[in-house]
Design an enzyme around this catalytic site. Structure first.
Site, PDB file in Angstrom:
ATOM      1  N   LYS A  90       0.850  -1.195   0.000  1.00  0.00           N
ATOM      2  CA  LYS A  90       0.000   0.000   0.000  1.00  0.00           C
ATOM      3  C   LYS A  90       0.885   1.243   0.000  1.00  0.00           C
ATOM      4  CE  LYS A  90      -3.998   1.824   2.603  1.00  0.00           C
ATOM      5  NZ  LYS A  90      -4.837   1.634   3.805  1.00  0.00           N
ATOM      6  N   SER A 165      -9.764   2.128   2.807  1.00  0.00           N
ATOM      7  CA  SER A 165      -8.907   2.850   1.896  1.00  0.00           C
ATOM      8  C   SER A 165      -7.974   1.955   1.094  1.00  0.00           C
ATOM      9  CB  SER A 165      -8.066   3.851   2.681  1.00  0.00           C
ATOM     10  OG  SER A 165      -7.170   3.157   3.550  1.00  0.00           O
ATOM     11  N   SER A 189      -9.719  -0.315   6.915  1.00  0.00           N
ATOM     12  CA  SER A 189      -9.158  -0.194   5.567  1.00  0.00           C
ATOM     13  C   SER A 189      -8.493  -1.445   5.010  1.00  0.00           C
ATOM     14  CB  SER A 189      -8.167   0.963   5.516  1.00  0.00           C
ATOM     15  OG  SER A 189      -8.878   2.160   5.448  1.00  0.00           O
TER      16      SER A 189
HETATM   17  N1  GLN Z   1     -12.958   4.233   6.156  1.00  0.00           N
HETATM   18  C1  GLN Z   1     -12.358   4.606   7.391  1.00  0.00           C
HETATM   19  C2  GLN Z   1     -12.025   6.069   7.380  1.00  0.00           C
HETATM   20  O1  GLN Z   1     -12.218   6.682   6.382  1.00  0.00           O
HETATM   21  C3  GLN Z   1     -11.171   3.746   7.687  1.00  0.00           C
HETATM   22  C4  GLN Z   1      -9.900   4.193   7.097  1.00  0.00           C
HETATM   23  C5  GLN Z   1      -8.745   3.319   7.445  1.00  0.00           C
HETATM   24  O2  GLN Z   1      -8.894   2.265   8.072  1.00  0.00           O
HETATM   25  N2  GLN Z   1      -7.560   3.763   7.063  1.00  0.00           N
HETATM   26  O3  GLN Z   1     -11.586   6.610   8.334  1.00  0.00           O
END
Ligand code: GLN
Length: 514
Positions: A90, A165, A189
């Site tokens: 990532k 994400s 994410s």
């Molecule tokens: N979707 C969640 C957020 O926008 C989780 C993001 C993540 O785990 N990096 O905060």
């Protein structure tokens, strides 16, 4: 073996072939790059899981592994079991020699001067790094649509989001462009994209994997973890990257060497499985809820003891998260100021330091990053800090206590990973509040620092994958893998094949990818 056959092996099967000499890392790594070039495409067409390919270096590592194996000397015996198996990373994990952007314009072209601890480990174990994968900017989002470099598409349906994400890592693994990937999970994410793409994604116990070199989003919640197509592959990667790191002050001293072993025992009898009272029916789509009920029936038949548990403060976890995260984000993202890293925008005719910083941040950050910085700055400002940030922290403590109490009665808790199957691209872009709801199941594990995993449980609406979410008390990672592997084998027996074999073939792209 043909390249098409190679890429469909599990990572552990690939490793076995490499050890046995029935496959070389050069052929295997080449097969993955060929696959990437055939289907990954660009922001305009194809999946677009990768932001950057690391071909020359990956092929060199593959050659090195093959040469060491061919030599048959003591060095060959010392190779890590996963040596030669390619991996995708990532793009919020810093890597020397490859740009690291966190999918933000503010870090466009930035070449990190150091490696994250997980990258050092992966290099030492000699896994060829295929490249860097797309994400929502600074890992904020649930669809990968907030990337400054264009969306990633779900390999199961190119009109749908791969989750976020970490949509890039999940899509790469789900589409056989990589057998393994690293993600980061602050509120889901790793797990939510796994659910959307029919892959396996785990969020380790907080402190299991070093965060050194992970571009911080919300430091008290962030955790790097594995993405794979099977639970055993995820456990093997987790074992590789876990362990104490003096460079991360929150790193634990725990041993994590039984994770892979745990996936080999497929026994659910007597296991106490909790279903959260607060996460029942409404809120999940009919298809997801039906699939979950089928899974529970399967677990009961396998001898598990399924009961309902209560965590009364759970309904407030999402609200607390969306105050704590922006607060930490506003502080963590303060370092991107046009002075220390990446982009610098100087207003026409020059400007003061403050004007340069303002211009840089205005041009460099996307909407969601700005939204969270503003929200977080407000939540932390004198006069409001106790009402907002303070209240959120108190709720966090209550959620931790609820979970702690519930785990007195059950060994693990299960639920669907997401309220819906993968959403259509564009559907949630205009309304961040609906997007935030995607994380309702996954967030409590981050607030409490406990381990959790998402594995495919079947399909629901539009034939799209459904994730099963399994979480346990802190440091119960081995248990999570054991339960996940047992359920995975039940799902596989039911389907007559591994879940990932259901993934539809992805069309080849027209334009060449470099
Ligand atoms: N979707 C969640 C957020 O926008 C989780 C993001 C993540 O785990 N990096 O905060």
């Amino acid at each position: 073996m043909t390249p098409e056959q190679m890429i469909r092996l599990t990572a552990l099967e690939m490793a076995e072939h490499l050890r046995a000499g029935t496959l070389t890392s050069v052929k295997l790594t080449r097969a993955h790059f060929d696959r990437i070039k055939a289907i990954d495409g660009t922001a305009e067409e194809g999946i677009h899981a990768f932001l950057h390919l690391n071909e020359a270096e990956a092929m060199a590592v593959a050659e090195q592994v093959d040469a060491i194996r061919a030599s048959g000397g003591p060095e060959a015996d010392e190779l890590h079991p996963l040596a030669g198996v390619p991996i995708a990373i990532k793009d919020n994990i810093v890597t020397i020699g490859q740009p690291t952007t966190a999918a933000s314009k503010i870090l466009e072209g930035w070449m990190p001067p150091y490696d994250a601890t997980v990258i050092r480990t992966i290099r030492a174990a000699k896994l060829p790094i295929l490249g860097k994968t797309n994400l929502d900017e600074f890992a904020m989002g649930s669809t990968t649509e907030y990337s400054a470099y264009g969306v990633t598409r779900n390999p199961w349906d190119l009109h749908r989001a791969p989750g976020g994400s970490g949509g890039g890592s999940a899509a790469a693994v789900g589409a056989f462009m990589a057998p393994l990937a690293l993600g980061s999970d602050t509120g889901g994410s790793i797990r939510e994209p796994a659910a959307f793409t029919g892959t396996v994604g785990a969020k380790p116990t907080y402190g299991s994997v070093s965060r050194y070199g992970l571009i911080a989003m919300a430091s008290s919640l962030d955790q790097i973890g594995p993405v794979a197509r099977t639970t055993a592959d995820a456990a093997a990667l987790h074992e590789l990257i876990a362990g104490h790191d003096p460079k991360d002050s929150t790193s634990l001293h725990t041993q994590w060497d039984t994770l892979l072993e745990a996936t080999k025992r497929h026994d659910l009898s007597g296991l106490r499985i909790g279903v959260l009272q607060e996460l029942q029916g409404p809120g999940f789509t009919d298809g997801i809820w039906e699939k979950f009920q089928e899974t529970l029936d399967m677990l009961r038949k396998a001898g598990a003891d399924v009961t309902t548990v209560e965590c009364p403060h759970m309904p407030y976890a999402l609200h607390a998260y969306y105050l704590i995260v922006p607060s930490e984000v506003s502080s963590n993202l303060a370092r991107f100021d046009g002075v220390r890293y990446g982009k610098r925008v100087v207003p026409e005719g020059g400007g003061t330091v403050a004007e340069v910083m303002a211009a840089t941040r205005a041009a460099g950050f996307g909407d969601e990053a700005k939204r969270r910085i503003i929200l977080g700055t407000f939540a932390l400002s004198a006069g409001y800090v106790d009402a907002y940030y303070g209240t959120a922290q108190r709720i966090r403590t209550l959620v931790i206590k609820d979970l702690h109490d519930a785990f007195e009665h059950v060994d693990v808790m299960v639920s669907p990973t997401t309220p819906t199957v993968a959403v259509r691209l564009g559907d949630q872009l205009e309304n961040p509040l609906t997007m935030y709801l995607n994380d309702v199941v996954t967030i409590p594990a981050n607030l409490a620092g406990i381990p959790a995993i998402s594995i495919p449980a079947g399909t629901a609406e539009h034939g799209m994958p459904v994730g099963l979410h399994i979480q346990g008390p802190a440091k119960s990672d081995a248990r999570i893998y054991r339960v996940a592997a047992a359920i995975e084998s039940l799902v596989e027996a039911d389907l007559g094949k591994p879940f990932y074999d259901l993934a539809p073939e992805v069309p080849r792209v027209q334009g060449a990818r470099s």
